[in-house]
Design an enzyme around this catalytic site. Structure first.
Site, PDB file in Angstrom:
ATOM      1  N   CYS A 189     -13.204   2.226 -15.032  1.00  0.00           N
ATOM      2  CA  CYS A 189     -13.658   3.755 -15.054  1.00  0.00           C
ATOM      3  C   CYS A 189     -12.360   4.683 -15.118  1.00  0.00           C
ATOM      4  O   CYS A 189     -12.225   5.666 -13.742  1.00  0.00           O
ATOM      5  CB  CYS A 189     -14.219   3.983 -13.714  1.00  0.00           C
ATOM      6  SG  CYS A 189     -14.984   5.826 -13.463  1.00  0.00           S
ATOM      7  N   GLU A 235       0.606  -1.361  -0.151  1.00  0.00           N
ATOM      8  CA  GLU A 235      -0.180  -0.117  -0.133  1.00  0.00           C
ATOM      9  C   GLU A 235       1.080   1.388   0.592  1.00  0.00           C
ATOM     10  O   GLU A 235       0.623   2.073  -0.892  1.00  0.00           O
ATOM     11  CB  GLU A 235      -1.558   0.164   1.190  1.00  0.00           C
ATOM     12  CG  GLU A 235      -1.967  -1.090   1.236  1.00  0.00           C
ATOM     13  CD  GLU A 235      -3.106  -0.796   0.094  1.00  0.00           C
ATOM     14  OE1 GLU A 235      -3.528   0.239  -0.296  1.00  0.00           O
ATOM     15  OE2 GLU A 235      -3.345  -1.815  -0.539  1.00  0.00           O
ATOM     16  N   CYS A 254     -17.842   2.217 -20.218  1.00  0.00           N
ATOM     17  CA  CYS A 254     -19.011   2.252 -19.168  1.00  0.00           C
ATOM     18  C   CYS A 254     -19.405   1.202 -19.956  1.00  0.00           C
ATOM     19  O   CYS A 254     -21.027   0.258 -19.405  1.00  0.00           O
ATOM     20  CB  CYS A 254     -20.170   3.744 -19.359  1.00  0.00           C
ATOM     21  SG  CYS A 254     -19.541   4.759 -18.884  1.00  0.00           S
ATOM     22  N   CYS A 281     -25.578   4.611 -12.259  1.00  0.00           N
ATOM     23  CA  CYS A 281     -24.635   5.445 -12.380  1.00  0.00           C
ATOM     24  C   CYS A 281     -25.030   7.382 -13.232  1.00  0.00           C
ATOM     25  O   CYS A 281     -25.248   6.828 -13.874  1.00  0.00           O
ATOM     26  CB  CYS A 281     -23.480   5.521 -13.427  1.00  0.00           C
ATOM     27  SG  CYS A 281     -22.149   6.786 -13.252  1.00  0.00           S
ATOM     28  N   CYS A 288     -19.305  -1.519 -17.519  1.00  0.00           N
ATOM     29  CA  CYS A 288     -19.228  -1.193 -15.772  1.00  0.00           C
ATOM     30  C   CYS A 288     -20.834  -2.100 -15.300  1.00  0.00           C
ATOM     31  O   CYS A 288     -21.862  -1.288 -15.821  1.00  0.00           O
ATOM     32  CB  CYS A 288     -19.029   0.092 -15.717  1.00  0.00           C
ATOM     33  SG  CYS A 288     -18.798   0.660 -14.401  1.00  0.00           S
TER      34      CYS A 288
END
Length: 365
Positions: free
Chosen positions: A201, A42, A208, A217, A211
């Site tokens: 995205c 991370e 899209c 959305c 998605c």
DNA sequence: GACACGTGGTA
DNA sequence: TTACCAAGTGT
């Protein structure tokens, strides 16, 4: 399966199911719930692309397999392993954090986001990622991916440059979390947030049509999903020229060497090793001219940082008596330095542009 | 709250 | 070339 989303239109449920089918898996840091590995990945991934970290993560881990090993490592070795990754305060904080985990937490990372966040280099988002992946805590990350996904799904009109918006987005992110998730659900959900932002995205040309959020959305419904997120603040970079004094010498065994000094503790390339840098042209010419040799001015190298556009002018100084320079160099502000073998530079924490530059110099030496 | 902090990739 | 930005944090 208890992960029915409480947010907009079952966002969490859609995301978890999508991640398990289409999300990324098999990245080196995904196969574990070991907080040390998750934390390391991370931190490396902060503002850094996955493809870059793929190279650094295994190398770092094989040298420092545990938080104990890292805590006991030398700061110079940590910096050398971080060399080229950028944002070097991450490496310093990483090392400090490891020492705190060992000395104050018995070698175990705290098991809550709240506690993790008190450690150096672990902010809100990284704390949430570790807590979610390793302990199944129901808390949301809030990185660039999440901001993009959320602002699009919600058609969020706020200016994400403003702190007030960040706060609102944080609350929004928490409101989308799954209800009473298992640890596996939280892993898939958290990974899904990042995968969705990274693989569908995207900033431009979002996919899209593929998605899972398309039905709910608002950004897509608006016809202009890429209008989000809305940002007012612009980045401006100022141009600067730096002269790099590349002093070349030879050690007792005839190996070519270069003079390196430690960069100051604050500022650009803090704590790394670098040739002496002169930021003023007149000073550079005066000083380099004063050295008893013929300076060789190489073609300048462009190097851009977040807030600066650097032109690096290497000035190579070769000497028949390099030790004379050593004395001169240590007098310089910032000055503690040493001669380093050109064939040993891999073991040193150098700024990224110095490696190819010194390799070129070495080839012609 | 604004800014500093690296590097490599993309449009 | 320039701008943006990628699994942000610290000051």
């Amino acid at each position: 399966m208890s992960a029915g989303g409480v947010g907009v239109g079952g966002f969490a449920r859609l995301l978890i199911d999508w991640q398990r089918l289409h999300g990324r898996s098999g990245l080196p840091w995904q196969a574990t719930r070991d907080p040390y590995r998750v934390w390391l990945s991370e931190v490396m991934l902060q503002q850094t692309q996955v493809s870059t970290v793929l190279d650094y993560f295994p190398r770092f881990l094989s040298r420092f397999p545990t938080v104990h090993a890292l805590a006991e490592g030398s700061s110079d070795e940590v910096m050398a392993l971080w060399s080229g990754l950028g944002y070097y305060s991450r490496a310093r904080n990483l090392h400090r954090c490891a020492q705190i985990v060992v000395s104050e937490h018995g070698g175990e990372f705290p098991n809550s986001a709240l506690a993790l966040q008190t450690l150096p280099g672990i902010g809100v988002s990284t704390a949430a990622a570790i807590a979610a992946f390793c302990f199944g805590e129901c808390i949301s990350i809030l990185d660039g991916n999440v901001k993009r996904v959320l602002t699009r799904v919600m058609a969020y009109e706020g200016d994400v440059s403003l702190a007030a918006s960040q706060k609102e987005l944080w609350h929004l992110a928490q409101s989308m979390l799954p209800h009473a998730p298992s640890i596996d659900d939280m892993g898939a959900y958290t990974q899904g947030l990042m995968d969705l932002g990274a693989t569908l995205c995207m900033r431009s040309k979002p996919a899209c049509d593929r998605c899972p959020m398309q039905p709910i959305c608002h950004g897509h419904a608006s016809g202009e999903p890429t209008r989000f997120p809305i940002k007012s603040r612009r980045l401006k970079r100022r141009h600067e020229s730096w002269w790099l004094a590349v002093f070349l010498g030879q050690d007792g065994e005839g190996h070519s060497t270069v003079w390196l000094e430690r960069r100051p503790a604050k500022g650009i390339w803090a704590g790394l090793h670098c040739t002496p840098v002169l930021t003023d042209e007149d000073a550079a010419l005066a000083l380099l001219g004063a050295e008893n040799a013929t300076p060789q001015f190489l073609e300048p190298v462009a190097h851009s940082l977040t807030h600066r556009e650097l032109r690096l002018h290497p000035v190579v100084m070769r000497s028949v008596a390099p030790m004379v320079w050593a004395a001169a160099c240590t007098e310089r502000p910032g000055g503690v330095g040493q001669w380093v073998r050109l064939d040993d530079l891999a073991a040193w924490g150098l700024p990224a542009p110095l490696r190819p530059l010194l390799a070129r110099v070495a080839a012609s030496a």
